[in-house]
Design a protein around this motif. Structure first.
Motif, PDB file in Angstrom:
ATOM      1  N   THR A 136      -7.970 -84.744  66.555  1.00 60.84           N
ATOM      2  CA  THR A 136      -7.996 -83.402  65.959  1.00 60.84           C
ATOM      3  C   THR A 136      -9.371 -82.753  66.384  1.00 60.84           C
ATOM      4  O   THR A 136      -9.111 -81.563  66.685  1.00 60.84           O
ATOM      5  CB  THR A 136      -8.147 -83.738  64.415  1.00 60.84           C
ATOM      6  N   LEU A 172      -3.094 -78.869  67.060  1.00 62.25           N
ATOM      7  CA  LEU A 172      -3.511 -79.821  65.982  1.00 62.25           C
ATOM      8  C   LEU A 172      -2.345 -80.970  66.082  1.00 62.25           C
ATOM      9  O   LEU A 172      -1.126 -80.604  65.730  1.00 62.25           O
ATOM     10  CB  LEU A 172      -3.824 -79.335  64.675  1.00 62.25           C
ATOM     11  N   ILE A 198      -1.801 -86.356  61.519  1.00 61.24           N
ATOM     12  CA  ILE A 198      -2.896 -86.207  60.538  1.00 61.24           C
ATOM     13  C   ILE A 198      -2.156 -86.310  58.952  1.00 61.24           C
ATOM     14  O   ILE A 198      -2.800 -87.185  58.124  1.00 61.24           O
ATOM     15  CB  ILE A 198      -3.433 -84.637  60.625  1.00 61.24           C
TER      16      ILE A 198
END
Lengths: 168, 648
Positions: free
Chosen positions: B101, B111, B116
């Protein structure tokens, strides 16, 4: 760059300064803003397999600078080297190149109108490196586009990949 | 808020990289059953600093993930949750995601949102399974409790403690970031996931954002006071811009202030000092010509100057030097992951991590070293069963070591695995048409594995075996002026030794004369030099060949190659220098050897162009330029020239 621009700005709108020098019997001139310094000729370190007009490299305060003899390149005059031989150090596109000339004569100011086009034929000099001709004190001065010449393939001072980057 | 925050981004990225590295190191060494509370605190603080910083700069993806991680870590350090290998693994994966990231933010890339979110989900799942119905609020609560006890990260900046128990110091790095920002007053980051006001406690001390700050929090200033006694005013770490925690190798007890300096400035200084060295040797030459009393005095002064310049040169060069640990410290993780994946037991031993090496080399070493270490584990170390059957301990050992030998650094990767298989390499080489006879010494056979497309792995795994690796490894190492050697014994293991120059800016060279010119030959390439006897010289269709100890060597006449006039033409009247480059060995004929000397490498391409056979130029004591020869390029040039001749 700055000094020259400052000097010329109050005088005329399109007047530019050129440094004129002698090659053999001919007078040449280049844009003075490309000139870094003028010094005497000193022995260079030869580079193998380079064209004859590249005299070699020398040490300019820590920078390894190539030296080009324009007399050989333009085939004018005799390439002799003595205490009067002059090297003009040029600063073009962040590169330093020294050119060997027979002597430096003067700084001339020329307006655009005073720069005349070269004759259309009958001259061997490659017109792409020519800015034009001018009459100064009754003799002809050849204005050379030195930036173009230095980065040209003809001088082979720059790697092909690099010259592409410079042109772009 | 009209402060330009962008200028701090680079600092934040550097700092966060350091934090992530510190977290990884600590996680790797964490004893799951009996975790060291100081280590847990350090990990927590590192996560916390990233969260705080990313909050300031609006890198929300980082903030979100670190927040959940931090909450979990907080419980672990408060012992309200017990750690397990799975959780540590999960943390390590989170560190990877954070790294990705961070990189994405840095490069402006996309991203890794999926990773995530998956990371957050998994962390929250762990969070949910370890009790507590209100994870986030609770985290805030416990933060508060901790702020009183030892919350060292509050009020970061200015102070740092040289704590012996914490050599990797996440705190150190925290300083860096916030040392660059202004500070003093308390402020809050706009942390979307911190509903609890108390959460702001631990991100106080950012100053800088006063305009949107919460009312001053006494807790923060309190915690500043509550820091352990040996607070050292500290001016910040690492002599290089992109460096990682250099503090790792510092002896903790030593007080040492440091400044973060742009590498550009250091390089400028290295250049200037190079000039100084040249000027100084010019002075010495002139000094030799002065007679009488003045000459004596001048000589003394020059000697003094010489000593000072040498010291300046050494200290400037040392600024570029970093401990090789900066590269090594990633390998515990590599080894752990890989050995798990392959079902092997591997112990990694790191030796000589404090050995210093030029910064530019450090960066370029990462890839080849990673490849070699993976290679050792994948191909070298056998499975536990095989090892035991062979009477070896079930667990294999990979030793990663660095040492300085004279002006070169030797980095070796050594394993106690099966060793290279001569037969298999030979067969493969025959198959690929690389060789036609198997009558070769081992050392030559080992070199074959560096050929492009060469892999002896029976099957291609995702670890190695595609045969793209070793030739790239060799090329990488040669590109930084190094070479690699292999030693191997069947059943006992192999060792890959990388020889590197100490620095790229200066080379140890032998000055040789050819005609009136001087050339510098890098010592690294020189095997020996001697005056050839007539019977050692043979002629092969008019080209000279050297006969040395039962082998024929090509002989290159430097004056012909470099087009120098006035040089000695007959080889037996000159000197032959035997050179060895990547794979070529040949002799170079010169007039005389002038002596050995360290030279500062200058680029020819800066103002001119690349010249065949020449690596660069240097300025000698008299101010003249000498060309530095490039053995590889000479070999290549001669070969090309011969091919052209043959074709013509």
């Amino acid at each position: 760059m700055t000094e020259a621009t400052l000097q010329q700005s109050p005088v005329g709108s399109d007047e530019r300064e050129y440094l004129s020098f002698v090659l053999g019997k001919e007078y040449y001139a280049i844009d003075i803003t490309t000139v870094k310094e003028i010094r005497g000729y000193e022995a260079t370190t030869k580079i193998a397999n380079a064209p004859a007009f590249i005299k070699g490299v020398l040490n300019l305060r820590g920078d390894i600078v190539p030296i080009v003899d324009l007399r050989i390149k333009f085939d004018v005059g005799e390439p002799t080297y003595n205490e009067f031989t002059i090297v003009i150090m040029l600063h073009v596109y962040d590169r330093i190149v020294g050119v060997v000339v027979d002597g430096v004569s003067d700084v001339v100011r020329l307006t655009e109108a005073e720069v005349l086009p070269p004759p259309e034929f009958g001259v061997a000099f490659d017109s792409q490196y020519l800015l034009g001709l001018a009459d100064v004190d009754d003799s002809m001065v050849i204005l050379v586009n030195i930036e173009k010449l230095i980065t040209s393939d003809a001088l082979a001072l720059v790697d092909n990949s690099q010259s592409a980057a410079l042109a772009g | 808020m009209n402060v330009d925050v962008e200028q701090f981004h680079a600092v934040f990225f550097d700092e966060s990289n350091e934090h992530l590295q510190a977290m990884e190191d600590l996680l790797m060494t964490l004893d799951v059953d009996n975790p060291d509370s100081e280590a847990l605190n350090s990990i927590f603080r590192a996560a916390h600093s990233i969260k705080g910083g990313s909050g300031i700069f609006g890198f929300d993806a980082l903030t979100g993930l670190t927040h959940v991680m931090e909450t979990l870590l907080d419980r672990a350090r408060n012992q309200t949750m017990s750690l397990s290998v799975e959780i540590v693994d999960l943390f390590l994966e989170t560190v990877d995601t954070l790294n990705a990231t961070l990189q994405a933010y840095k490069d402006g890339g996309e991203l890794p949102s999926d990773a995530i979110n998956a990371g957050i989900d998994r962390l929250e799942a762990v969070l949910g399974s370890t009790g507590s119905s209100e994870p986030v609020a609770q985290a805030g609560e416990s933060d508060d409790v901790l702020a009183e006890s030892e919350d060292a990260d509050d009020g970061f900046g200015f102070f740092d403690f040289d704590d012996i128990a914490e050599p990797a110091t996440a705190v150190d790095a925290t300083d860096d970031l916030f040392g660059d920002l202004a500070f003093g007053a308390e402020a809050s980051t706009d942390n979307p996931q911190a509903p609890d006001g108390k959460e702001t406690d631990d991100i106080s001390g950012f100053g800088f954002f006063d305009d949107e700050a919460l009312p001053a929090q006494p807790a923060a200033s309190q915690s500043e006071k509550s820091q352990p006694a040996p607070v050292t005013p500290k001016q910040n770490v690492t002599p290089i811009a992109k460096g990682k925690a250099v503090s790792q190798t510092k002896t903790p007890a030593k007080e040492s202030g440091s400044i973060r300096v742009d590498t550009y400035k250091i390089d400028g200084m290295v250049n200037l000092v190079g000039e100084l060295v040249i000027t100084q040797s010019m002075l010495s030459m002139i000094g030799n010509e002065v007679d009488g009393k003045a000459g004596e005095m001048l000589q003394t002064a020059i000697d003094e100057l010489q000593r000072n310049t040498r010291e300046i040169q050494e200290s400037v060069m040392s600024m570029r030097m970093l401990p090789v640990n900066m590269t090594f410290n990633r390998f515990p993780r590599v080894v752990r992951d890989l050995s798990q994946k392959l079902g092997k037991q591997v112990k990694l031993v790191i030796e000589g991590g404090a050995t210093e090496i030029d910064k530019s080399l450090i960066e370029k070493l990462v890839d080849p070293l990673t490849h070699l270490v993976r290679n050792s584990i994948d191909h070298g170390i056998e499975s536990p069963e095989t090892r035991q059957a062979a009477g070896k301990p079930a667990s294999g050992t990979v030793v990663l070591s660095a040492a300085q030998k004279g002006s070169s650094i030797i980095i070796s990767i050594q394993d106690d695995g099966a060793g290279l298989n001569r037969e298999r390499i030979l067969n493969k080489a025959m198959e690929n048409g690389l060789i036609h006879s198997d009558d070769m010494p081992d050392s030559d056979i080992w070199k074959l594995i560096f050929e492009p497309g060469f892999s002896t792995a029976a099957e291609v795994t995702d670890v190695s075996g595609r045969g793209v690796g070793m030739d790239v490894v060799r090329r990488n190492i040669e590109s930084i002026g190094g070479r690699i050697e292999i030693e191997s014994k069947v059943g006992e293991g192999s060792s890959f030794n990388i020889h590197l120059p100490l620095t790229l800016a200066i080379v140890d060279g032998m000055c040789v004369a050819v005609g009136d010119q001087i050339f510098v030959v890098p010592l690294l390439n020189i095997i020996e030099s001697f005056q050839p006897r007539a019977e050692q010289l043979q002629s092969l269709s008019n080209d000279n060949v050297l006969w040395i100890r039962g082998e024929y060597w090509p002989l290159v006449a430097l004056h012909e190659l470099m087009d120098v006039e006035g040089a000695i033409d007959a080889p037996e009247e000159g000197i032959v220098v035997l050179l060895e480059s990547g794979k070529k060995r040949f002799g170079v004929q010169v007039d005389a050897l002038l002596g050995q000397q360290q030279v500062v490498i200058k680029s020819l391409e800066k103002h001119y162009r690349k010249v065949a056979g020449v690596a660069g130029a240097t300025i000698m004591g008299d101010g003249k330029v000498a060309l530095i020869l490039d053995a590889d390029s000479i070999a290549q040039t001669c070969q090309d020239a011969l091919k052209q001749e043959a074709c013509a």
